[in-house]
Scaffold this active site. Sequence first.
Site, PDB file in Angstrom:
ATOM      1  N   TYR A  16       4.875  13.719 -22.897  1.00  0.00           N
ATOM      2  CA  TYR A  16       4.273  13.636 -21.559  1.00  0.00           C
ATOM      3  C   TYR A  16       3.447  12.368 -21.326  1.00  0.00           C
ATOM      4  O   TYR A  16       2.549  12.364 -20.495  1.00  0.00           O
ATOM      5  CB  TYR A  16       3.437  14.891 -21.265  1.00  0.00           C
ATOM      6  CG  TYR A  16       4.239  16.156 -21.439  1.00  0.00           C
ATOM      7  CD1 TYR A  16       5.221  16.495 -20.526  1.00  0.00           C
ATOM      8  CD2 TYR A  16       4.029  16.989 -22.536  1.00  0.00           C
ATOM      9  CE1 TYR A  16       5.981  17.639 -20.683  1.00  0.00           C
ATOM     10  CE2 TYR A  16       4.780  18.146 -22.710  1.00  0.00           C
ATOM     11  CZ  TYR A  16       5.754  18.459 -21.778  1.00  0.00           C
ATOM     12  OH  TYR A  16       6.503  19.595 -21.946  1.00  0.00           O
TER      13      TYR A  16
ATOM     14  N   ASP B 255       7.250   6.965 -21.054  1.00  0.00           N
ATOM     15  CA  ASP B 255       7.509   6.952 -22.490  1.00  0.00           C
ATOM     16  C   ASP B 255       9.003   6.713 -22.703  1.00  0.00           C
ATOM     17  O   ASP B 255       9.764   6.592 -21.735  1.00  0.00           O
ATOM     18  CB  ASP B 255       7.024   8.246 -23.156  1.00  0.00           C
ATOM     19  CG  ASP B 255       7.690   9.518 -22.626  1.00  0.00           C
ATOM     20  OD1 ASP B 255       8.849   9.462 -22.146  1.00  0.00           O
ATOM     21  OD2 ASP B 255       7.054  10.584 -22.705  1.00  0.00           O
TER      22      ASP B 255
ATOM     23  N   HIS C   8       5.705  18.572 -15.075  1.00  0.00           N
ATOM     24  CA  HIS C   8       6.546  17.489 -15.593  1.00  0.00           C
ATOM     25  C   HIS C   8       7.818  17.357 -14.757  1.00  0.00           C
ATOM     26  O   HIS C   8       8.289  16.245 -14.487  1.00  0.00           O
ATOM     27  CB  HIS C   8       6.883  17.746 -17.063  1.00  0.00           C
ATOM     28  CG  HIS C   8       7.629  16.637 -17.716  1.00  0.00           C
ATOM     29  ND1 HIS C   8       7.144  15.355 -17.801  1.00  0.00           N
ATOM     30  CD2 HIS C   8       8.842  16.613 -18.320  1.00  0.00           C
ATOM     31  CE1 HIS C   8       8.015  14.588 -18.426  1.00  0.00           C
ATOM     32  NE2 HIS C   8       9.052  15.329 -18.751  1.00  0.00           N
TER      33      HIS C   8
ATOM     34  N   HIS D 143       0.826  -1.203   0.000  1.00  0.00           N
ATOM     35  CA  HIS D 143       0.000   0.000   0.000  1.00  0.00           C
ATOM     36  C   HIS D 143       0.861   1.256   0.000  1.00  0.00           C
ATOM     37  O   HIS D 143       1.794   1.370   0.788  1.00  0.00           O
ATOM     38  CB  HIS D 143      -0.924  -0.020   1.220  1.00  0.00           C
ATOM     39  CG  HIS D 143      -1.917   1.088   1.221  1.00  0.00           C
ATOM     40  ND1 HIS D 143      -2.256   1.748   2.362  1.00  0.00           N
ATOM     41  CD2 HIS D 143      -2.642   1.645   0.217  1.00  0.00           C
ATOM     42  CE1 HIS D 143      -3.162   2.676   2.070  1.00  0.00           C
ATOM     43  NE2 HIS D 143      -3.401   2.634   0.774  1.00  0.00           N
TER      44      HIS D 143
END
Length: 129
Positions: free
Chosen positions: A118, A28, A96, A20
């Site tokens: 992104y 990417d 980002h 947990h």
Amino acid sequence: MKKNGMINRELAAVLARMGHTDQLTIADCGLPIPEGVPCIDLSYKLGKPGFTEILFELLKDFEAEKVYIAEEMKAENIEIYEEMERVGSPFTEVSHEELKELSKQSKVIIRTGEATPYANCILQSGVIF
């Protein structure tokens, strides 16, 4: 031989070890991999496998209570952003740069061949009870 679920032995092992609030990153092909964070590289050519292909397959075998994405995704990659809305878990938008910092806490980074901007997310493990 495993009959159901994730058959990639590295991915299956990582999922089995998640507790947990542990986090994993799906990336990417351009996201920098932080020093010391293990990387399972699934890419085999530019664009393959795709980010959403891996994300939705992984979610069949993983309970995500929270998802982090880059806020830039909404403007720069609307197609992936709209797919993220189907995840079914609440998501938090961060810059980002913040996402790259958060990825340093991931138990693993799963690198795809995705070649759109992104197309990264961090999944936080939930519980199944």
